[in-house]
Design a protein around this motif. Structure first.
Motif: not given
Length: 246
Positions: A37-61
Motif C-alpha cells: 500500500k505504501i509502495a503504491y502511494i509512493l509510485e502514484e506520487a512520483k507519477k504526479r510529481e508530488v513532493p515526498v518527505a521522509k519525516v520522523p514520527l514526532d513531526k507527524l504527531n
C-alpha cells in the motif's frame, strides 16, 4: 488546518485515486516500500510529481495526534495546470503571455496576496516550484480573496528548465532583484514576458538570475532597504500593465 490534509493509508490512497491535488506527502521514515500500500502511494506520487518527505514520527504527531499510520497528505486548494499547455493556448488566442514565476516563496499569506494582485492585473499564470514553496491551502485561497479560483497555477519540477522552455517559447525573463543598477522601468513588457520574484529570505536563486534576460530593481528612496515581496510584485507587475495599456 484539518481541512488542508488527510491522514492514514486508506484515506491518502483514496485521495490520490480521486485525483485530488496534493501539495506534498509526509511519510514516516521507518515506513518502506515493503508495504504494497505504501509502495503504491509512493509510485502514484512520483507519477504526479508530488513532493515526498521522509519525516520522523514526532513531526507527524505534531500535525495530528490521531491515527495517521505514518502518512499525511497535504491537499492543495487549486488544481495545478501544465505550463506547457497554457503558453501555446495563449498564442493561439492571440494573447501576449505575461507570466509570474515565484522562486521558493514560503509565506502562504504573501502567496495569496500576490495571487490577488496577479489576477487583478491580468497575469496569465503563476509558476511555482514543486519543492520549497508555500502550500496552497485554504489560508492562501482566503488571502487571495478567491483569485486562485480564476488564475492558473503551474507547479514545475525544475524552474531552470521552465525558464528555458519559456525562452524557447518566445518569452523574455525579467528577474526582479536588487543585484543590478537597472530599474524595473527599463524592460519592454509589451513583448511576451515572465517576471521572476524571489523568496522572502534570500531573493531569487543565482541559477535563475544567470538565466534571466533582464535584471530589474525597484528604486527605493527611503531608509528601509527592501519591500515585502507581495508589494514588490505588485509594483513590477503594474509597470508591465502600464506599458501594455499605452
Amino acid at each position: 488546518m484539518a481541512a488542508d490534509f488527510v491522514f492514514g493509508v486508506q484515506s491518502v490512497t483514496e485521495t490520490i485515486n480521486a485525483g485530488k491535488p496534493i501539495d506534498k506527502l509526509f511519510i514516516q521514515r521507518e515506513l518502506g516500500r515493503n508495504s504494497p500500500k505504501i509502495a503504491y502511494i509512493l509510485e502514484e506520487a512520483k507519477k504526479r510529481e508530488v513532493p515526498v518527505a521522509k519525516v520522523p514520527l514526532d513531526k507527524l504527531n505534531r500535525i495530528t495526534r490521531k491515527n495517521h499510520q505514518g502518512i499525511i497528505a497535504f491537499i492543495s486548494a487549486v488544481h495545478y495546470q501544465p505550463l506547457s499547455n497554457i503558453i501555446p493556448q495563449l498564442y493561439e488566442e492571440g494573447k501576449t503571455p505575461l507570466v509570474l514565476i515565484l522562486d521558493r516563496l514560503t509565506d502562504v499569506r504573501n502567496f495569496g496576496a500576490i495571487a490577488r494582485t496577479a489576477e487583478c492585473a491580468g497575469i496569465h499564470a503563476i509558476v511555482i516550484p514543486a519543492r520549497g514553496s508555500a502550500q496552497i491551502s485554504s489560508d492562501a485561497m482566503k488571502t487571495s480573496s478567491g483569485a486562485l479560483n480564476y488564475l492558473p497555477v503551474c507547479r514545475e519540477a525544475n524552474l531552470e528548465k521552465t525558464i528555458e522552455f519559456l525562452q524557447e517559447s518566445g518569452l523574455q525573463i525579467v528577474a526582479c532583484t536588487e543585484k543590478t543598477s537597472d530599474t524595473i522601468y527599463a524592460p519592454d513588457y509589451t513583448v511576451p514576458t515572465a517576471i521572476v520574484m524571489g523568496s522572502e529570505e534570500d531573493g531569487i536563486s543565482q541559477a535563475l538570475i544567470r538565466k534571466a534576460d533582464h535584471l530589474a530593481q525597484i528604486p527605493l528612496q527611503g531608509e528601509i532597504g527592501s519591500l515585502n515581496v507581495s508589494v514588490a510584485t505588485a509594483v513590477i507587475v503594474y509597470e508591465a500593465v502600464r506599458q501594455r495599456s499605452l
